[in-house]
Design a protein around this motif. Sequence first.
Motif, mmCIF file in Angstrom:
data_model
loop_
_atom_site.group_PDB
_atom_site.id
_atom_site.type_symbol
_atom_site.label_atom_id
_atom_site.label_comp_id
_atom_site.label_asym_id
_atom_site.label_seq_id
_atom_site.Cartn_x
_atom_site.Cartn_y
_atom_site.Cartn_z
ATOM 1 N N SER A 177 -25.787 10.489 -12.862
ATOM 2 C CA SER A 177 -25.643 10.517 -11.323
ATOM 3 C C SER A 177 -25.448 9.127 -10.485
ATOM 4 O O SER A 177 -26.202 8.415 -10.877
ATOM 5 N N THR A 178 -24.216 9.170 -9.868
ATOM 6 C CA THR A 178 -24.022 7.935 -9.160
ATOM 7 C C THR A 178 -24.330 8.057 -7.514
ATOM 8 O O THR A 178 -23.796 7.132 -6.870
ATOM 9 N N SER A 179 -25.226 9.010 -7.287
ATOM 10 C CA SER A 179 -25.350 9.417 -5.854
ATOM 11 C C SER A 179 -26.447 8.284 -5.261
ATOM 12 O O SER A 179 -27.225 7.716 -6.152
ATOM 13 N N PRO A 180 -26.531 7.853 -4.057
ATOM 14 C CA PRO A 180 -27.449 6.822 -3.700
ATOM 15 C C PRO A 180 -28.785 7.491 -3.747
ATOM 16 O O PRO A 180 -29.865 6.756 -3.693
ATOM 17 N N PHE A 181 -29.010 8.910 -4.028
ATOM 18 C CA PHE A 181 -30.461 9.688 -4.076
ATOM 19 C C PHE A 181 -30.764 9.511 -5.775
ATOM 20 O O PHE A 181 -31.774 10.300 -5.975
ATOM 21 N N ALA A 182 -29.776 8.953 -6.564
ATOM 22 C CA ALA A 182 -30.235 9.028 -8.003
ATOM 23 C C ALA A 182 -31.471 8.721 -8.363
ATOM 24 O O ALA A 182 -32.090 7.575 -7.770
ATOM 25 N N GLY A 183 -32.240 9.253 -9.374
ATOM 26 C CA GLY A 183 -33.504 8.743 -9.659
ATOM 27 C C GLY A 183 -34.724 9.098 -8.798
ATOM 28 O O GLY A 183 -35.855 8.914 -9.345
ATOM 29 N N ARG A 184 -34.537 9.854 -7.841
ATOM 30 C CA ARG A 184 -35.525 10.115 -6.975
ATOM 31 C C ARG A 184 -36.543 11.577 -7.635
ATOM 32 O O ARG A 184 -37.609 11.488 -7.362
ATOM 33 N N ASP A 185 -35.963 12.406 -8.165
ATOM 34 C CA ASP A 185 -36.488 13.576 -8.758
ATOM 35 C C ASP A 185 -36.652 13.505 -10.126
ATOM 36 O O ASP A 185 -37.678 14.182 -10.587
ATOM 37 N N GLY A 186 -35.622 13.186 -10.935
ATOM 38 C CA GLY A 186 -35.489 13.593 -12.569
ATOM 39 C C GLY A 186 -36.227 12.439 -13.168
ATOM 40 O O GLY A 186 -36.614 11.305 -12.874
ATOM 41 N N LYS A 187 -36.729 12.973 -14.272
ATOM 42 C CA LYS A 187 -37.460 12.054 -15.179
ATOM 43 C C LYS A 187 -36.433 11.468 -16.344
ATOM 44 O O LYS A 187 -36.659 10.274 -16.630
ATOM 45 N N PHE A 188 -35.115 12.196 -16.681
ATOM 46 C CA PHE A 188 -34.447 11.657 -17.346
ATOM 47 C C PHE A 188 -33.019 11.365 -16.815
ATOM 48 O O PHE A 188 -32.349 12.547 -16.246
ATOM 49 N N VAL A 189 -32.704 10.331 -16.737
ATOM 50 C CA VAL A 189 -31.455 9.985 -15.750
ATOM 51 C C VAL A 189 -30.519 9.235 -16.587
ATOM 52 O O VAL A 189 -29.525 8.676 -15.660
ATOM 53 N N THR A 190 -30.766 8.594 -17.735
ATOM 54 C CA THR A 190 -29.566 7.633 -18.149
ATOM 55 C C THR A 190 -28.784 8.432 -19.018
ATOM 56 O O THR A 190 -29.098 9.669 -19.457
ATOM 57 N N SER A 191 -27.568 7.917 -19.320
ATOM 58 C CA SER A 191 -26.588 8.247 -20.070
ATOM 59 C C SER A 191 -27.140 8.620 -21.560
ATOM 60 O O SER A 191 -26.854 9.876 -22.239
ATOM 61 N N ARG A 192 -27.919 7.948 -21.989
ATOM 62 C CA ARG A 192 -28.445 7.946 -23.486
ATOM 63 C C ARG A 192 -29.432 9.352 -23.678
ATOM 64 O O ARG A 192 -29.188 10.112 -24.563
ATOM 65 N N GLN A 193 -30.046 9.516 -22.392
ATOM 66 C CA GLN A 193 -31.051 10.696 -22.422
ATOM 67 C C GLN A 193 -30.266 11.803 -22.473
ATOM 68 O O GLN A 193 -30.405 12.844 -22.961
ATOM 69 N N ILE A 194 -29.125 11.973 -21.643
ATOM 70 C CA ILE A 194 -28.158 13.089 -21.377
ATOM 71 C C ILE A 194 -27.518 13.310 -22.941
ATOM 72 O O ILE A 194 -27.505 14.489 -23.105
ATOM 73 N N LYS A 195 -27.069 12.315 -23.368
ATOM 74 C CA LYS A 195 -26.379 12.477 -24.463
ATOM 75 C C LYS A 195 -27.293 13.239 -25.573
ATOM 76 O O LYS A 195 -26.920 14.069 -26.645
ATOM 77 N N ASP A 196 -28.474 12.694 -25.772
ATOM 78 C CA ASP A 196 -29.596 12.997 -26.798
ATOM 79 C C ASP A 196 -29.705 14.405 -26.504
ATOM 80 O O ASP A 196 -29.742 15.252 -27.529
ATOM 81 N N ARG A 197 -29.880 14.982 -25.182
ATOM 82 C CA ARG A 197 -30.082 16.474 -24.912
ATOM 83 C C ARG A 197 -29.139 17.204 -25.590
ATOM 84 O O ARG A 197 -29.204 18.357 -25.768
ATOM 85 N N LEU A 198 -27.793 16.647 -25.221
ATOM 86 C CA LEU A 198 -26.651 17.575 -25.478
ATOM 87 C C LEU A 198 -26.438 17.644 -26.977
ATOM 88 O O LEU A 198 -26.040 18.601 -27.598
ATOM 89 N N ASP A 199 -26.815 16.384 -27.564
ATOM 90 C CA ASP A 199 -26.761 16.433 -29.104
ATOM 91 C C ASP A 199 -27.797 17.511 -29.667
ATOM 92 O O ASP A 199 -27.653 18.447 -30.677
ATOM 93 N N ARG A 200 -28.955 17.835 -29.035
ATOM 94 C CA ARG A 200 -29.985 18.572 -29.378
ATOM 95 C C ARG A 200 -29.386 20.094 -29.221
ATOM 96 O O ARG A 200 -29.606 21.046 -30.227
ATOM 97 N N GLU A 201 -28.848 20.411 -28.128
ATOM 98 C CA GLU A 201 -28.114 21.570 -27.904
ATOM 99 C C GLU A 201 -27.007 22.009 -28.864
ATOM 100 O O GLU A 201 -27.086 23.134 -29.290
ATOM 101 N N LEU A 202 -26.606 21.083 -29.386
ATOM 102 C CA LEU A 202 -25.400 21.318 -30.278
ATOM 103 C C LEU A 202 -25.924 21.923 -31.693
ATOM 104 O O LEU A 202 -25.339 22.555 -32.531
ATOM 105 N N LEU A 203 -27.176 21.554 -32.037
ATOM 106 C CA LEU A 203 -27.898 21.834 -33.200
ATOM 107 C C LEU A 203 -28.105 23.362 -33.264
ATOM 108 O O LEU A 203 -27.895 24.137 -34.273
#
Length: 612
Positions: A325-351
Amino acid sequence: MSRPAAAAPEIANANRRNIAIIAHVDHGKTTLVDALLHQSGIFRANERVAERVMDSNELERERGITILAKNTAVHYGGVLINIVDTPGHADFGGEVERTLSMVDSVMLLVDASEGPLPQTRFVLRKALERRLPPIVVMNKIDRADARPQAVLNEIYDLFIDLDATEDQLDFPVIYTDARRGTATTDLAVPGSDLRPLFDAVIARTPAPRGSAAAPLQALVANLDSSDYLGRLAIGRIFNGKVAVGDPIAVCKLDGSIERTTVTKLYMFEGLKRIDVERAEAGDIICLAGIEDIMIGETIADAEAPEAIPPISVDEPTVSMIFGVSTSPFAGRDGKFVTSRQIKDRLDRELLGNVSIRVEPTDTPEQMKVIGRGELQLSILIEMMRREGFELQVSRPEIVTREIGGVMHEPVEELVIDVAEEFQGMVIAETGTRRGTMMKMVNHGSGRVRLEFRIPSRGLIGFRSQFLTETRGTGIMHHLFEGWEPWHGPIPDRPTGALVADRPGPATAYAIANLQERGEMFIEPGLPVYEGMIVGENSRPNDLDVNITREKKQTNMRASTADEAIRLIPPRQLSLEQAIEFINNDELVEVTPKSLRLRKRILAANMRPKRAE
C-alpha cells in the motif's frame, strides 16, 4: 486419471468406502453431512456441535459456500465411510481435482426445486471423466415448489450431455430432507432416517482397489499444518502399507527423490484426526514428518520408489497485481504491510492451493497473482485482510495465450436464471460484452434460464451490475469453456469517479452539495486523502471534488440556517464489488478495517484526464 499404473485389481480393504459429495451452492450438502455425522453416532449425546460443521472456515459460514475441500469419516455397519466435501464453484477447481483423486464414487446432491445448476455440472464432468460411479440424492423434497420428476429428467439430460457411460446412467436415486435427517427411495413412502442413503453408499461405492502387499504408493492430495508437527500431508494409499517409524521416499514433482521417516500417522473419524500406528491400501491418511512436501507428489516405498502421475489442474485465467500500500493512510490498520510479508503469505498460499500462481513483476513491491476467477482471488484477499495484512490490488485482467500466431482469450459458459421481466436487460447487457446467446428455456414458472458463451473479460464487473439491474433476484454462474480468438474491445465502466482533491475529514455539508453529481461511497466524518475515490460520477468523466468543504460561519442569520441537511445513505461496496468497480487507472486499498478506492496517481495535477 491420477491412478498408479501398477494398481492391482484386487480389493485392498472391503471395510472402506471413499466418496465425494458434489452439490451446488445452497442445495443442502453441508446440512446433509451434519445429519450423516449425527446418525452414525460420531457425536456423544451431550456433545455441543456447531451447525454446518463442515463449513469450518469463517468465510464459508458467512457466504454459505464451500471453499476448501475437507475430509470426514463415519462408521456404518462395520464399514468406515470417508466423505470428502468438494467446492461447487468453478473458481475452486484446484480443490475439486485433488478431491476426486482420493475417492471411488461421487454423491450428486440436487435441489428438488432448482434442479442441477452449472456449478454441479463442473464437478460432475470431472467425476464422469474419471469413470466414478454416481449416486443421485435429491434434497429438499419438503419444499412447496419441489418438482422431483422434472428435476430427475433434467439430471438424466445432464448426464447424457456430459457423455456418461451406460453404467453411470444406471444410478440410484435417493430422496432426502437433510434438515429433518430422512431419506427414502420412493416418494410415496416417507423416510424415517438416513439408512437408505447409507445402504446406497455401501452398495454403489466400490471398495478401494490396490494391494497391501505391493510397495507403498500414496498420492498427496491436500496439505494442512500443525503448530507442533509442521506440515501434514493428506492423501490416499493406493498400494502397500505404512506405519509410524517407517522409512519412506517422496517422489518430487521435479523427478528427484527425498528420503525421510514417518513421525506421526492419522486417520479421520468424524471431524477429528485420530492417532493410528499403521494404515494400508484404500485408507485416506494424514502424515507428519515430511518437511517440504507438495500437493501432487507421491509418498513411496523407500526401497523401490515409483511415482503416481501428478494431479492435473485446469489453467488459471485471471490475474491481479498485489502490491504494498502506497496510500497516505498506509500502516494505520494492518500488522503486515511490507512486500516481504505479503510475498511470504502468497508463498504459503501456493503450498496448499494448486490452482494459484504467483509471478514477479518489474518491481519487488508488486506481485502478479494468477487464479481461476475473480471470486477465488477476492476470497484470498479477504483471508489476508482478516489475518492483518494491508495491501493494494489492481483490476483483474485476463490471461491470454498465443495459438498458431493468433492471440486467444478464455471463454466462459454463462448460465443466468432471472424473472421474465429482466430477460431483455440481461440479453442487451451480455451483448455489449461480446456474449452470444446459445439457449433459452422458460419453465413457465415466471423465470427464464438463459445460456451464453462470453469472453472471461466480459464477466469482469458484470456480477454487481447484474444484481443491481435484477434487484438482487437474478442467479448467475459461469464455467470455463475453452480458448477462442480475441473477440474485440469491450467497453469499460460507463461512468466516471468523484475524486477527493485534498486531505481532511468529509463533511455533511460538502456531501449534500455533491449528491446531485452522483452516488457517494463515504459517510460524513470519514478521513479522505487526495486521489481517493469518494463516489461515482453520473457522467463519463472523472471529477475532482472538495469533499472536506465546511459551511462558512457568519454572524448574520441566513434564511436557510435552520434547514436540516438530508443525506442519501452511501453505497457500501463489498470487496468483490470494489474490485469489479475500478478501472485500469484505479486501485483498491485493502486494510483489516476498511476498503478504499483510489487513483493510481494520487496528485490531481499529475493525473491524465479521462476523456469526456
